[in-house]
Design an enzyme around this catalytic site. Structure first.
Site, PDB file in Angstrom:
ATOM      1  N   SER A  22      43.247  35.064  -0.498  1.00 19.31           N
ATOM      2  CA  SER A  22      43.818  34.898  -1.833  1.00 19.31           C
ATOM      3  C   SER A  22      44.447  33.511  -1.925  1.00 19.31           C
ATOM      4  O   SER A  22      44.850  32.940  -0.904  1.00 19.31           O
ATOM      5  CB  SER A  22      44.899  35.967  -2.091  1.00 19.31           C
ATOM      6  OG  SER A  22      45.673  35.658  -3.229  1.00 19.31           O
ATOM      7  N   TYR A  48      52.134  40.891   1.121  1.00 21.52           N
ATOM      8  CA  TYR A  48      50.857  40.428   0.577  1.00 21.52           C
ATOM      9  C   TYR A  48      50.643  38.961   0.932  1.00 21.52           C
ATOM     10  O   TYR A  48      49.577  38.562   1.398  1.00 21.52           O
ATOM     11  CB  TYR A  48      50.826  40.624  -0.939  1.00 21.52           C
ATOM     12  CG  TYR A  48      49.511  40.244  -1.574  1.00 21.52           C
ATOM     13  CD1 TYR A  48      48.445  41.148  -1.570  1.00 21.52           C
ATOM     14  CD2 TYR A  48      49.322  39.000  -2.166  1.00 21.52           C
ATOM     15  CE1 TYR A  48      47.227  40.802  -2.142  1.00 21.52           C
ATOM     16  CE2 TYR A  48      48.108  38.657  -2.734  1.00 21.52           C
ATOM     17  CZ  TYR A  48      47.065  39.559  -2.722  1.00 21.52           C
ATOM     18  OH  TYR A  48      45.851  39.210  -3.283  1.00 21.52           O
TER      19      TYR A  48
END
Length: 245
Positions: free
Chosen positions: A138, A151
């Protein structure tokens, strides 16, 4: 050189391929002739709805909890050949839930630890086929995400793992690369895409002027797994419409 994206005769496995980026990627490989296997957490493919972005037509579905190493080990036993492994599993917990140790560990297990388990389990088959691994990270790996420490740490770790496995396994003929998507319209990002204020503010920051689509990421996977990318190793390609610029 071979400039085609013909995957006829190839076997592809996408961990987390039942929805979102993974599902679009699965259908893209199927469209190019591959036999495609996908995993999800639900009992069967009948438990998924196309309206939610899950198109399992023509795919081989396996129930796998990516957080459970035993599930991944059992999945490996179903294969005697693999050409492309794509790790697209992932989770996020909002409202600062990831600051709790139990939740932090849960996200790290799914988003990072399971990557090593998956790639390790399929290493022998990928070596035999001189195959490719693609790890979905990401753009969070490149900036802070204040409300989501697990995350962020997991996606940053995924980028580091891609680099390291890329160098470690290139001599074995396995090319390991990654993709760092920006904001892509999936179930996981509805907290932003379904909020007009957040969505519009983000779009204003994207030079291309739009939120990404899972198909945008699927095309990049087709490229990275193909001979066209035969000299690319250990890289995580940012695909964010220019957002980080």
């Amino acid at each position: 050189m071979d400039t085609s994206l013909n995957y006829s005769g190839k076997t592809v496995c996408i961990i987390g391929g039942s929805s979102g980026i993974g599902n679009a990627t699965a259908q893209a490989f199927r469209g190019c002739g591959a036999e495609v296997h996908v995993t999800g957490t639900r009992a069967s493919e009948d438990d998924y709805d196309k309206a939610d972005g899950s198109d399992l037509d023509g795919l081989h579905y396996h129930q796998v909890d990516a957080a459970d190493d035993r599930d991944i080990e059992q999945l490996r036993q179903k294969f005697d050949r693999l050409d492309v492994l794509i790790c697209s599993q992932g989770m996020v917990m909002y409202k600062r839930a990831e600051f709790e140790p139990e939740n932090f560990n849960k996200v790290i297990q799914v988003n990072l630890n399971s990557l090593m388990t998956c790639t390790g389990q399929f290493y022998d088959l990928l070596k035999d086929s001189q195959g490719a691994v693609i790890i979905i990270s990401s753009t969070a790996a490149f900036h802070a995400t204040v409300g989501n420490p697990a995350y962020n740490a997991s996606k940053t770790g995924a980028m580091g793992l891609t680099r390291t496995l890329g160098k470690a396994w290139a001599p074995d003929g396995i090319r390991v690369n990654g993709i760092a998507p920006g904001l892509i319209a999936t179930k996981m990002t509805k907290v932003t895409t379904d909020n007009p204020k957040r969505r519009d503010a983000t779009i204003r920051s994207i030079p291309l002027g739009r939120i990404g689509d899972p198909d945008d990421m699927a095309g990049l996977s087709l490229y990275l797994a193909s001979p066209l990318a035969g000299y690319i190793v250990g890289q995580t390609i940012i695909a964010d419409g220019g957002l980080l610029l």
